[in-house]
Design a protein around this motif. Structure first.
Motif, mmCIF file in Angstrom:
data_model
loop_
_atom_site.group_PDB
_atom_site.id
_atom_site.type_symbol
_atom_site.label_atom_id
_atom_site.label_comp_id
_atom_site.label_asym_id
_atom_site.label_seq_id
_atom_site.Cartn_x
_atom_site.Cartn_y
_atom_site.Cartn_z
ATOM 1 N N GLN A 67 0.830 -1.205 0.000
ATOM 2 C CA GLN A 67 0.000 0.000 0.000
ATOM 3 C C GLN A 67 0.855 1.241 0.000
ATOM 4 O OE1 GLN A 67 -2.782 -0.462 3.336
ATOM 5 N NE2 GLN A 67 -4.308 -0.029 1.795
ATOM 6 N N ILE A 68 0.302 2.270 -0.551
ATOM 7 C CA ILE A 68 0.954 3.575 -0.461
ATOM 8 C C ILE A 68 0.103 4.370 0.515
ATOM 9 C CG2 ILE A 68 1.559 5.663 -1.694
ATOM 10 C CD1 ILE A 68 3.246 3.466 -2.617
ATOM 11 N N TYR A 69 0.731 4.896 1.540
ATOM 12 C CA TYR A 69 -0.021 5.610 2.566
ATOM 13 C C TYR A 69 -0.077 7.087 2.241
ATOM 14 C CZ TYR A 69 0.250 1.173 4.720
ATOM 15 O OH TYR A 69 0.097 -0.157 4.947
ATOM 16 N N GLN A 70 -0.987 7.746 2.931
ATOM 17 C CA GLN A 70 -1.243 9.156 2.636
ATOM 18 C C GLN A 70 0.039 10.024 2.614
ATOM 19 O OE1 GLN A 70 -4.019 10.736 1.643
ATOM 20 N NE2 GLN A 70 -2.666 12.471 1.430
ATOM 21 N N PRO A 71 0.887 9.927 3.651
ATOM 22 C CA PRO A 71 2.072 10.805 3.587
ATOM 23 C C PRO A 71 2.947 10.483 2.368
ATOM 24 C CG PRO A 71 1.867 9.788 5.762
ATOM 25 C CD PRO A 71 0.837 9.138 4.889
ATOM 26 N N GLN A 72 3.034 9.214 2.014
ATOM 27 C CA GLN A 72 3.866 8.859 0.857
ATOM 28 C C GLN A 72 3.274 9.442 -0.416
ATOM 29 O OE1 GLN A 72 3.638 4.612 1.877
ATOM 30 N NE2 GLN A 72 5.843 4.553 1.704
ATOM 31 N N LEU A 73 1.957 9.408 -0.484
ATOM 32 C CA LEU A 73 1.272 9.938 -1.653
ATOM 33 C C LEU A 73 1.536 11.440 -1.771
ATOM 34 C CD1 LEU A 73 -0.646 8.557 -3.601
ATOM 35 C CD2 LEU A 73 -2.535 9.505 -2.324
ATOM 36 N N THR A 74 1.426 12.116 -0.643
ATOM 37 C CA THR A 74 1.621 13.569 -0.637
ATOM 38 C C THR A 74 3.039 13.921 -1.071
ATOM 39 O OG1 THR A 74 0.112 13.626 1.226
ATOM 40 C CG2 THR A 74 1.358 15.618 0.798
ATOM 41 N N VAL A 75 4.008 13.166 -0.557
ATOM 42 C CA VAL A 75 5.406 13.479 -0.898
ATOM 43 C C VAL A 75 5.670 13.167 -2.369
ATOM 44 C CG1 VAL A 75 7.794 12.871 -0.423
ATOM 45 C CG2 VAL A 75 6.203 13.220 1.463
ATOM 46 N N ALA A 76 5.074 12.071 -2.867
ATOM 47 C CA ALA A 76 5.251 11.754 -4.287
ATOM 48 C C ALA A 76 4.716 12.908 -5.136
ATOM 49 C CB ALA A 76 4.520 10.463 -4.620
ATOM 50 N N ARG A 77 3.604 13.501 -4.690
ATOM 51 C CA ARG A 77 3.049 14.620 -5.449
ATOM 52 C C ARG A 77 3.943 15.842 -5.364
ATOM 53 N NH1 ARG A 77 -2.717 13.926 -3.364
ATOM 54 N NH2 ARG A 77 -3.376 12.125 -4.551
ATOM 55 N N LYS A 78 4.543 16.037 -4.178
ATOM 56 C CA LYS A 78 5.465 17.178 -4.053
ATOM 57 C C LYS A 78 6.628 17.006 -5.030
ATOM 58 C CE LYS A 78 6.668 18.887 0.076
ATOM 59 N NZ LYS A 78 7.103 18.878 1.491
ATOM 60 N N LEU A 79 7.116 15.770 -5.143
ATOM 61 C CA LEU A 79 8.202 15.511 -6.093
ATOM 62 C C LEU A 79 7.748 15.826 -7.515
ATOM 63 C CD1 LEU A 79 9.748 12.137 -4.863
ATOM 64 C CD2 LEU A 79 11.008 14.239 -5.298
ATOM 65 N N LEU A 80 6.536 15.380 -7.823
ATOM 66 C CA LEU A 80 6.041 15.594 -9.179
ATOM 67 C C LEU A 80 5.901 17.084 -9.480
ATOM 68 C CD1 LEU A 80 4.983 14.239 -11.731
ATOM 69 C CD2 LEU A 80 2.709 14.461 -10.822
ATOM 70 N N SER A 81 5.379 17.832 -8.510
ATOM 71 C CA SER A 81 5.183 19.251 -8.809
ATOM 72 C C SER A 81 6.535 19.943 -8.922
ATOM 73 C CB SER A 81 4.288 19.924 -7.771
ATOM 74 O OG SER A 81 4.909 19.951 -6.531
ATOM 75 N N GLN A 82 7.554 19.402 -8.231
ATOM 76 C CA GLN A 82 8.884 19.987 -8.367
ATOM 77 C C GLN A 82 9.443 19.714 -9.764
ATOM 78 O OE1 GLN A 82 10.054 22.177 -6.229
ATOM 79 N NE2 GLN A 82 11.515 22.450 -7.892
ATOM 80 N N VAL A 83 9.186 18.517 -10.270
ATOM 81 C CA VAL A 83 9.639 18.203 -11.636
ATOM 82 C C VAL A 83 8.935 19.129 -12.628
ATOM 83 C CG1 VAL A 83 9.573 16.441 -13.438
ATOM 84 C CG2 VAL A 83 10.251 15.824 -11.121
ATOM 85 N N CYS A 84 7.641 19.360 -12.386
ATOM 86 C CA CYS A 84 6.911 20.278 -13.272
ATOM 87 C C CYS A 84 7.493 21.688 -13.171
ATOM 88 C CB CYS A 84 5.434 20.322 -12.892
ATOM 89 S SG CYS A 84 4.634 18.749 -13.121
ATOM 90 N N ALA A 85 7.884 22.061 -11.951
ATOM 91 C CA ALA A 85 8.455 23.402 -11.781
ATOM 92 C C ALA A 85 9.753 23.522 -12.590
ATOM 93 C CB ALA A 85 8.719 23.669 -10.305
ATOM 94 N N ILE A 86 10.552 22.454 -12.610
ATOM 95 C CA ILE A 86 11.797 22.497 -13.400
ATOM 96 C C ILE A 86 11.437 22.662 -14.876
ATOM 97 C CG2 ILE A 86 13.809 21.161 -14.128
ATOM 98 C CD1 ILE A 86 13.734 19.741 -11.407
ATOM 99 N N ALA A 87 10.428 21.910 -15.300
ATOM 100 C CA ALA A 87 10.052 21.967 -16.721
ATOM 101 C C ALA A 87 9.512 23.342 -17.087
ATOM 102 C CB ALA A 87 9.006 20.905 -17.013
ATOM 103 N N ASP A 88 8.820 23.979 -16.132
ATOM 104 C CA ASP A 88 8.220 25.282 -16.438
ATOM 105 C C ASP A 88 9.156 26.443 -16.208
ATOM 106 O OD1 ASP A 88 5.993 23.928 -17.001
ATOM 107 O OD2 ASP A 88 4.914 24.390 -15.161
ATOM 108 N N SER A 89 10.358 26.141 -15.699
ATOM 109 C CA SER A 89 11.198 27.253 -15.245
ATOM 110 C C SER A 89 11.717 28.094 -16.401
ATOM 111 C CB SER A 89 12.392 26.716 -14.460
ATOM 112 O OG SER A 89 13.192 25.946 -15.338
ATOM 113 N N GLY A 90 11.567 27.595 -17.629
ATOM 114 C CA GLY A 90 12.049 28.413 -18.742
ATOM 115 C C GLY A 90 13.530 28.230 -18.983
ATOM 116 N N SER A 91 14.188 27.349 -18.195
ATOM 117 C CA SER A 91 15.626 27.189 -18.389
ATOM 118 C C SER A 91 15.911 26.179 -19.487
ATOM 119 C CB SER A 91 16.258 26.701 -17.086
ATOM 120 O OG SER A 91 15.720 25.425 -16.769
ATOM 121 N N GLN A 92 14.845 25.644 -20.107
ATOM 122 C CA GLN A 92 15.008 24.679 -21.202
ATOM 123 C C GLN A 92 15.726 23.408 -20.753
ATOM 124 O OE1 GLN A 92 14.039 25.069 -24.516
ATOM 125 N NE2 GLN A 92 13.009 26.933 -23.915
ATOM 126 N N SER A 93 15.785 23.161 -19.428
ATOM 127 C CA SER A 93 16.554 22.005 -19.010
ATOM 128 C C SER A 93 15.727 20.729 -18.992
ATOM 129 C CB SER A 93 17.180 22.246 -17.634
ATOM 130 O OG SER A 93 16.233 22.798 -16.771
#
Length: 1923
Positions: free
Chosen positions: A669-695
């Motif tokens: 099972q994936i528990y609530q805190p793990q789910l939340t942290v996985a989402r934080k990671l995902l939004s950070q990856v999106c932030a890198i993609a949106d940062s405009g640095s073309q990286s």
């Protein structure tokens, strides 16, 4: 002889050996030199001092090291291997080599007339560094500047340029033989012989010139550009003893007090001889060059603990003993023939500055160069002779803490002292920037005087008391506080008198005064001449003392010299303190080597023999033999029986536990805190993609692949594999098939060992070959072994050294655009330094776990380091964190007896004895009970008795943490022997937890585990510690660090008594205690006392010793149960004993928990699985689509299901199941600590952080400055990260050390695609990152998908049947037959399903059901479906790819200004005024426009000709009106147009122009006038059409002059919405068998092909509008029967502006402007054609577009107003109604939509009698039908004969509407009228002009206006009834 072989490396070593051999035999008088070949081939090629290099031959423990003075007073180290270290001590004493006088060396006389002055070359040019230090010197490529020493000018260095190929590399190797150099003075080049060169620069040598002897230093430029002396040249394998760690010589201010000895060396070990100060600090690899940049020296280094000479490093060391190695060979000891000039321990000499200056520290490069520091001769008063047998006589090895001032030289028995630089940096106050000083509350001028420092030091030592050892971090805070006090006092005294500092005269008595309160623990000695006197006196007193006399712990020696001011140092004599300080100077690797050395050489034999007897004095082995004989063959019963019951071994092996406890059948099972942290990671990856640095371009990838790199631990590899298999992530990511995933998992987990290179290369090949796959490299436990590849030479062959660096930081990884690196760790501090490669923004921290209040009782809480510290305040009898005082007392006694052994060895032997005796005491010899500590006894008792209590035979696990592998093996052997002889081998298992090997468990225990687990395969064996759930066992966990292995819930005790003062860094302590961290049920934290309320029965059995009360250590025994899944372990599966996830979900009314697919039942992850957990109820799908950082979900909003202990989450010990009596909460494991660790962790500071947070975060980093603020106690993970990034620096051997700041910008390189996930140990990080991989994949799929509207056409039943006059296969309509088709006035677009129907004759016959009134509040949710994007889609700004890169972005910021602004003015008859529009035209698009020759005035936009045929272009300009969608509008048509040339204009409102321009810099913008800022879409379409017509006329005129006919200019434009995403082509497939059901095949096509096809329509200029149909999944062959329809078209039209010149869009309109326009066009007799074989997909865009205004009152009275209803949008003129801030037209249209019941009551659901609307179509609600009639002459209208209308709607009617026209129509009795006009006067005029009062009756109160203020020009309308 070497010169002639210049450049031949192969023979270099042979040459050198031969040379040495000859030279040695010439010089040698007594010792026979070793033959040349044995020297060459029998000597191993050593790394620069691996510890083996410098170990003495075996020394027996009982014998002291025999130091014999030779006749010259130098030591004879005849049993040491350290020859090379014993040579040439003084730079300038070239003669000290031999007894014989030096052989004079005949030099050639200088040429006639040349200069022979020392320091100048023969051409007379100055070569001295002093005169050249500011010069710019040009040297050829490949040359280096080096410093040579002339014997005649000892105080100067001469500058030369030498080819670096002839200089050694960092390891003292690979120098080509020979020489090549240039003279810097006169510029002469090409000296090929050093002899010749030395003549030229006037070295005037008396011995043979050798480059090794005379080229001494590299020269380096400081940041100020000053050339100064750098590190020593590392001739001959670094034997030249450089002190590079500090190499202050590189720092420009090396002249100031160069005290710094390395703070924490890396290999400073127990070494004999002069510990070469360079490599001893882990820098040899940098050859002392780069390492000098480490301004904070490394760990307290190079000081020995062993009975062998030791040396401190420091700058002075460079001066005094850095001669190049003499060419002697190893066999020749410096014994009698060549006396040494006294054994010198060079300690950094410190020159105190004059009193006025502040004490500047060496490592700060701000101060300018003030001269070169030179060596000084040693005055006799500054030497200390260390007495013989000091350690043996006193039992103490004194530690000298360097203070302030010059330390003396040590001669004699230097192996018995240690010099520590622990506090030295505290006395050197660095220069800080003003902002830092302000942060610290200091002023720049206020620094402490030496006197104050001395007094503070004494006060600190007094305060420490007898148990604690000095900690650098504590003392730094004391110094800081003192400086802050002085600053405050200084500020206070600025008002009043002068503050008097302590005078040097007052110092001695003040010092003694402070020390007097220490109960003789601190002594002060004051001397007049030098520190040497005080130290000598202390050592003499020490050596003469007898063991029974009381020693002070510290002696502070102060030298109050008149000339030099005050100096001081501290001699530590306390038994405990001196040992702890000395041991803490070693790194973990070093002390583990020291331990193995002590074991291998037999130094422990005395200790071992001490433990051969029991505490009662009996011989242990004999005793055990006797017990074994007494027991005979039988063994103690394995379980379900007392310790006295015996059975035969066969019977024992055959016993099988009864219960099948089903433990591991819970799904992953994936528990609530793990789910939340996985989402934080995902939004950070999106932030890198949106940062405009073309990286990172997420739109580029369609797949996710990964690899997990773990440290060298077999168990960890298996554990990670287990998690991967159970989570089903391989199948979810589509990487493996369901059947093979289990086996294939192994290729995804790689261990950092020697095989990683090949596996990693395979992985990197996959990365290169799959550019469309996003790879994630997960580096788990990334803080372990983070050493640099370069420093690998120092690793002494240590496995794993630099491997992580080689993998994670290699160039391919850094450059791969499709590779994300995720570093995961529980101790991130080593990754958060000033040189960190991870951006602080890319850190994702675990969510705060301490929000106990808002969690339901069913949940588990994390119990970590903080909770352990807090639990000490629970006030329970048996704390969870303990210190075994009795054990510590025993240890201290033994340590005094064995001063030469490392304390861990002594502790380990004692621990083994404790456990052995406890086992014996509890089975056979009760008399031994008193001799085991109560702590050990209760643990062993629990271990032995638990399995005996029932038939399940389950018990507890005990971890013994023994870092040294050799000691661990010894412990296992001894304990196993004792266990077996006592017959307990079936009772509990002893397992060696060695990271290098797999678990090995006896067969009968494996059988027992299998029974408990139930359905395991035949060949199953335990591979992870979790597999040992319930097994009674002792795990002896060894290895340098615990590596993140998860332990089972049955772990009950964690014995960390060996983790002592060598572990005083934050990482070390946290990862050790991390072994015990786990999840517990909430009661444990909520009400500890209740949870631990033990029953009477247990209290009885807890009294284990005969001493009764004192030993009443309660045992926290968990009660047993026969029916529950939870035994006496610290855990359960799910609450209430429910073990299957499905019942758990139902039984506890929890929201949906994502139980992702487990290998057993693969159920695909449902779209909405995370919806229950997302707090806002958003599905993952939408989250991913918007790509924003809105991923985080609050853990408070949803209460996820109880944490079961699926293997995916680390131990979640549960609540007891229903079978429990008394239901005790399961407790976390009990941790037993050593005194040193306990005193740290036990002392709570305020706030959330444990006390360990104040320590140095990790041994591989160093503090950047001794002055720094304290880490606040409540700092969050983010704040801690920023703190460490500011105040710590990577040491030279750290993998990040190379990541230095860019000198120009000062910025450091952070790798853009690297993330750091941190969370406490065992919190569930693995589950979290596996979940992250899964949602990352889902998001990429979502990025490749788009939500498009999928709605069937409406009103199909009552549309006019248009005769299919054309055969189906035709590509284009035939104008003749098409024009004969009737127009279908019904609107079919599903977006208009809530609009008024358009009346047709057919409608009259339809029976309309009552449509329920739709509520205003809830806009209808439109059906949408997910489609994969294709290569022909239109995109928004979030799409990036190589192809449309140019189309989207401007290459540089400068181009922003490259677009020019052009005004364009034309007159509009409709608006009745001039309209000025603005064009913004990028340079690249100017070719589409015509400008005037002069002045660049915009004249027109180029249009093609009707006859043009260009396959690579479309003819029509494309206009896209857009509002509020600068990011989300689909304005990137590059792919939709297949990259061909096209003209695309964005039509935007004036106020939005800057935003659109920012996001779409390469698009042409058409900016509407400011007056239209609040207008609706009608205005944009009106202006597009007006402008296009005006432009058409201009182009016709222009081209007419060029001879083109007017009608040949292309008259079409495309107007399309900003949400059109995909275009399809449909064809009907004939299926002969079932003629009724023919299928439809669809194919995606590009916008280009659709437009080119439509533009190729024959006689196209006769059509007014062409369009395509809206896509729907319900498109049937029926709807495609007719390839063309004459009906409404929307959203995407080709508009003929020439034909429709007189038909206008209504520019006031907000809604239905296209229906209105289509009806006008049709009534004018023009053709509207819809191509049915094309369809358009529209994206469901959630932002912007035609959005409603938020209607608010113009003047806000209060914030909390009730929403305004549509019926309040109008009011009576001049009334007191609330006026609204919204455009009048908008209010009117919104009002009409909802007012049909009021305005047209007769028309409701009465489609036979529609409302007559003249010249307009307005939406007056879906209950009403509207009959559209045009007032224009010759217009075609619907047949109205015989229709009685139920109402009349006149909207802004023009002069074509007359009274005669109205009289033609019949109305029902009671029909209603609504006349709408611009103002009151025109309303009256209209009523009069149309003679309405004849037939209609009006009342005064029937006049209304929209609820605007007069400034906003309200609209007026009048209602009336037909009479």
């Amino acid at each position: 002889m070497g010169n002639s072989y210049a450049g031949q490396l192969k023979s270099a070593r042979f040459e050198e050996a031969l040379h040495n051999s000859i030279e040695a035999s010439l010089r040698c008088s007594s010792v026979v030199p070793r033959p040349i070949f044995s020297q060459l081939y029998l000597d191993p090629d050593q790394h620069p001092f691996s510890s083996a290099d410098v170990k003495p031959k075996v020394e027996d423990l009982d014998k002291d090291l025999v130091h014999r003075y030779t006749q010259n007073g130098s030591l004879d180290f005849s049993n040491n291997l350290t020859v090379n270290e014993m040579e040439d001590d003084e730079d300038d004493e070239e003669m000290s080599d031999s007894n014989s006088p030096p052989i004079p060396y005949s030099q050639k006389p200088a040429p006639e007339g040349s200069c022979t002055t020392d320091g100048f070359c023969q051409a007379g040019k100055d070569l001295r560094l002093v005169s050249l230090c500011m010069e710019q010197i040009d040297i050829p490529a490949g040359f280096l500047l080096v410093g040579a020493k002339s014997p005649n000018l000892p105080e100067h260095i001469l500058v030369c340029a030498v080819d670096k190929r002839f200089l050694p590399d960092d390891h003292g190797k690979n120098a080509l033989l020979g020489f090549s150099g240039n003279c810097i003075g006169c510029g002469e080049r090409g000296f090929r012989y050093f002899t010749e060169f030395s003549n030229h620069i006037n070295l005037k040598l008396t011995t043979q010139p050798k480059k090794q002897k005379h080229l001494k230093y590299y020269l380096v430029r400081s940041s100020q550009g000053v050339l100064s002396k750098g590190p020593l040249i590392c001739w001959k394998e670094c034997r030249s003893r450089q002190s590079s760690t500090i190499c202050h010589s590189i720092k420009p201010n090396s002249s100031v007090s160069s005290t710094v000895a390395p703070e924490n060396g890396t290999t400073n070990g127990y070494k004999s001889g002069f510990i070469q100060t360079d490599a001893a600090n882990g820098n040899s690899s940098h050859g002392g060059k780069s390492s000098a940049s480490s301004s904070t020296p490394a760990r307290p280094g190079n000081y020995s603990l062993s009975p062998r000479p030791s040396f401190a490093s420091g700058d002075q060391a460079t001066m005094f003993i850095s001669g190049p190695p003499k060419k002697r060979h190893r066999g020749w000891y410096p014994g009698s023939p060549v006396p040494q000039s006294g054994l010198v321990v060079p300690i950094p000499a410190v020159r105190p500055l004059s009193r006025t200056e502040s004490l500047l520290s060496a490592p700060v490069p701000q101060t300018p160069l003030t001269g070169i520091l030179q060596p000084r001769p040693i005055p006799a008063g500054e030497t200390v002779i260390v007495p013989e047998n000091l350690l043996s006589n006193s039992g103490v090895r004194p530690v000298i803490l360097i203070g302030y001032g010059t330390l003396p030289y040590f001669y004699g028995n230097v192996g018995d002292i240690v010099v520590s630089p622990l506090l030295v940096n505290c006395y050197k106050i660095p220069q800080l920037e003003n902002k830092d000083l302000e942060q610290l509350g200091l002023t720049g001028s206020q620094l402490l005087s030496v006197e104050n420092m001395i007094l503070l030091t004494i006060q600190y030592l007094v305060r420490l008391g007898p148990d604690q050892i000095p900690l650098r971090e504590e003392f730094e805070q004391i110094m800081l506080k003192a400086m802050q006090e002085f600053t405050l006092r200084e500020r206070a005294l600025q008002m009043g008198g002068q503050c008097t500092p302590v005078s040097p005269g007052q110092l001695p008595w003040l010092a003694r005064l402070i020390a007097s309160v220490s109960q003789d623990l601190v002594h002060v000695i004051v001397t007049q001449n030098s520190l040497a006197e005080g130290i000598s006196e202390t050592l003499r007193t020490l050596s003469e003392m007898r063991h029974y006399q009381k020693l002070p712990d510290y002696v502070v020696t102060i030298c109050a010299s008149k000339i030099r001011g005050n100096e001081f140092c501290v001699v530590v004599l306390g038994q405990h303190q001196s040992r702890a300080l000395a041991e803490s100077m070693l790194t973990t690797s070093e002390f583990l080597k020291e331990i193995s050395y002590e074991l291998i050489t037999g130094k422990v034999s005395f200790l071992a023999s001490h433990f051969k007897t029991t505490s009662l004095g009996d011989d242990l082995d004999k005793l055990l033999e006797k017990m074994q004989q007494r027991r005979g063959d039988s063994v103690v019963t394995p379980f379900n029986g007392d310790l006295n019951e015996c059975v035969s071994p066969q019977e024992a092996a055959a016993m099988i536990p009864t219960q099948n406890l089903d433990l591991d059948n819970e799904p992953f099972q994936i528990y609530q805190p793990q789910l939340t942290v996985a989402r934080k990671l995902l939004s950070q990856v999106c932030a890198i993609a949106d940062s405009g640095s073309q990286s990172l371009d997420l739109g580029h990838f369609s797949k996710v692949d990964f690899i997990i790199i773990v440290p060298r631990s077999e168990v960890l590899v298996q554990q990670t594999l287990q998690r991967i298999r159970q989570s089903g992530v391989l199948v979810d990511l589509g990487l493996e098939e369901n059947g093979t995933a289990y086996q294939r998992a192994e290729k995804y987990v790689v261990r950092l060992d020697n095989e990683i290179q090949t596996k990693f290369e395979v992985f990197m090949r996959r990365v290169k070959q799959n550019p469309y796959t996003l790879f994630v490299l997960v580096h788990d436990n990334s803080h372990v072994e983070l050493t640099s590849v370069i420093s690998g030479s120092l690793s002494h062959g240590e496995p794993g050294h630099g491997l992580a660096d080689r993998v994670i930081n290699c160039r391919e990884v850094l450059e791969a655009f499709n590779l994300l690196v995720l570093q995961v760790t529980s101790c991130p501090y080593t990754l958060q330094t000033q040189q960190s490669r991870i951006s602080a923004n890319n850190e994702v921290h675990w969510i705060q776990l301490d929000s106990t209040e808002d969690m339901s009782c069913k949940e588990k809480l994390y119990f970590g380091m903080n909770e352990y510290s807090k639990s000490l305040q629970w006030g329970i009898t048996s704390p969870l964190l303990r210190c075994d005082e009795t054990f510590e007392k025993m240890v201290n006694t033994l340590l005094e007896r064995y001063p030469r052994l490392h304390s861990m060895v002594v502790r380990c032997y004692l621990l083994i004895q404790q456990y052995s005796e406890a086992l014996m005491a509890l089975t056979t010899m009760a008399s031994l009970r008193d001799h085991s500590t109560p702590e050990t006894l209760s643990i062993v008792d629990d271990l032995l008795s638990c399995p005996g209590k029932n038939k399940s035979g389950r018990g507890h696990m005990l971890i013994l943490r023994v870092p040294s592998v050799q000691l661990a093996m010894l412990a296992k052997e001894r304990l196993q022997e004792v266990r077996d002889k006592l017959g307990l081998q079936y009772r509990f298992e002893i397992i060696l937890g060695n990271p290098a090997s797999e678990l090995s468990v006896a067969a009968h225990f494996v059988a027992r585990l299998k029974t408990w687990r139930g359905n395991e395969a035949e060949e199953w064996t335990p591979r992870t510690y979790e597999d040992l759930e319930g097994l009674p066992c002792i795990v002896i966990l060894t290895g340098k660090d615990p590596l993140g292995e998860t332990f089972p819930r049955s772990l009950k005790y964690c014995d960390l008594r060996l983790i002592d003062s060598s572990y005083l860094t934050r990482t070390a302590l946290e990862q050790e205690v991390g072994l015990a961290c786990c999840y517990v049920s909430k009661e444990v934290i909520r009400g500890p006392t209740a949870a631990l309320d033990l029953s009477g029965k247990e209290q009885e059995r807890a009294a284990v010793g005969e001493n009764g009360a004192e030993e009443l250590l309660m045992d926290l025994e968990r009660p047993q149960s026969n029916s529950s899944a939870v035994t006496g372990t610290s855990g359960s599966i799910m609450e209430n004993g429910v073990s299957s996830s499905s019942t758990a979900d139902k039984s506890q009314k929890q929201p949906l928990t994502p139980s992702f697919r487990s290998p057993a039942n693969s159920v695909g992850l449902d779209e909405g699985v995370s919806a229950g957990l997302a707090g806002a109820g958003e599905t993952l799908k939408q989250e991913c689509d918007s790509l924003g950082p809105q991923m985080a979900s609050s853990s408070t909003t949803s209460k996820p299901s109880s944490f079961s202990s699926g293997p995916g989450a680390p131990r979640w010990p549960g609540q007891p199941g229903p079978g429990f009596r008394g239901a005790h909460a399961a407790l976390p494991p009990v941790v037993i600590l050593s005194k040193a660790a306990y005193s740290l962790l036990g002392s709570r500071r305020g706030g959330k952080l444990p006390a360990s947070a104040a320590l140095l975060p990790h041994p591989d980093v160093a503090w950047a400055s001794p002055l720094r603020p304290l880490l606040p106690g409540h700092a969050s993970a983010e704040e801690q990260s920023l703190y460490y990034r500011r105040w710590t620096a990577a040491r030279p051997h750290h993998a990040d050390h190379g990541n230095q700041a860019d000198p120009a910008s000062g910025a450091r390189l952070c790798h853009p695609r690297r993330l750091l996930l941190t969370g406490p140990p065992q919190v569930g990080k693995t589950g979290s990152y596996l979940q992250f991989l899964r949602i990352l994949f889902r998001m990429l799929i979502r990025l490749l998908e788009v939500d498009v509207y999928d709605e069937a056409e409406i009103n199909t039943d009552h549309s006019e049947s248009s005769e299919v006059s054309q055969s189906e296969g035709e590509p284009w309509p035939d104008i003749e037959s098409f024009s004969k088709m009737p127009f279908d006035v019904s609107v079919h677009d599903p977006k208009y399903s809530l609009m008024s129907l358009v009346y047709t004759e057919k409608l009259a016959g339809v029976k309309q059901e009552a449509i329920k009134e739709s509520k205003v509040e809830e806009p209808r949710k439109r059906e949408a479906v997910s489609m994969m994007l294709t290569k022909y889609a239109a995109y928004n700004t979030f799409h990036h790819c190589e192809q449309c890169h140019q189309y989207m972005d401007f290459t540089s910021a400068s181009q922003m200004s490259d677009s020019t602004l052009h005004a364009f003015t034309f007159s509009s008859s409709m608006l009745g005024e001039e309209v000025q529009l603005y064009f913004i035209i990028p340079k690249s698009k100017e070719s589409h426009f015509i400008f005037s020759k002069q002045g660049k005035h915009l004249e027109s936009m180029r249009l093609p000709l009707v006859s043009d045929k260009n396959l690579n272009a479309v003819k029509s300009p494309i206009f896209t009106p857009s509002s509020g969608r600068h990011e989300h509008g689909l304005l990137n048509l590059f792919h939709a147009m297949e990259g061909i040339s096209h003209l695309h204009l964005l039509v935007v409102k004036e106020y939005e122009m800057p935003l659109y321009r920012k996001y779409w810099p390469n698009h042409i913008m058409l900016v509407l006038p400011g007056m239209f800022n609040n207008a609706g879409v009608g205005a944009a379409r009106f202006l597009i059409k007006e402008l296009s017509y005006h432009n058409l006329e201009l182009e016709r005129n222009r081209l007419e002059e060029l001879g083109v006919k007017r009608q040949c200019v292309w008259p079409f434009i495309v107007v399309m919405d900003d949400s059109c995403v995909l275009w399809n082509i449909h064809s009907v497939q004939e299926q002969s068998s079932q003629p009724m059901e023919t299928g439809v095949s669809s194919k995606n096509v590009s916008l280009k092909s659709v437009l080119q096809h439509i533009e190729a329509t024959p006689k196209i200029i006769h059509y007014a509008i062409l369009g395509v149909q809206k896509w729907s999944s319900k498109l049937t062959s029926q709807s495609l029967k007719a390839p063309f329809s004459r009906c409404h078209v929307h959203d995407f039209i080709l508009l003929n502006i020439d034909l429709t010149q007189n038909v206008q869009y209504d520019f006031n309109r907000y809604f239905c402007e296209d229906v209105d326009f289509n009806l006008r066009t049709n009534s004018s007799g023009l053709l509207i054609c819809r191509f049915n074989n094309f369809s358009l997909m529209k994206k469901h865009v959630q932002v912007g577009g035609q959005r409603d205004f938020v209607i608010k009152p113009k003047i806000m009275v209060s914030e909390s107003l009730a929403p305004i209803l549509p019926l309040q949008y109008v009011c009576a003129p001049d009334s007191e109604h609330t006026l609204l801030a919204a455009p009048a037209q908008f209010l009117l249209e919104k009002f009409l939509q909802h007012a049909s019941y009021k305005l047209f009551p007769k028309a409701i659901h009465n489609f036979r009698s529609p409302v007559l609307a003249i010249d307009c179509y307005l939406n007056i609600g879906p209950e009403v039908a509207i009959c559209y009639v045009s007032s224009r002459p010759h217009s075609s209208n619907v047949n109205c004969e015989g229709v009685c209308f139920s109402g009349l709607l006149l909207y802004l009617c023009d002069s074509f509407v007359g009274a005669d026209l109205l009289k033609k129509f019949k109305f029902l009795k009671g029909a209603t009228l609504c006349v709408i006009c611009q103002d009151r006067s025109s309303l009256r005029q209209t009523i009069v002009r149309l003679e309405l009062e004849d037939e209609w009756q009006f009342r005064l109160r029937d006049e209304f206006q929209t609820a605007n203020s007069a400034d906003d020009k309200p609209l007026y309308f009048l209602t009336g009834r037909h009479v």
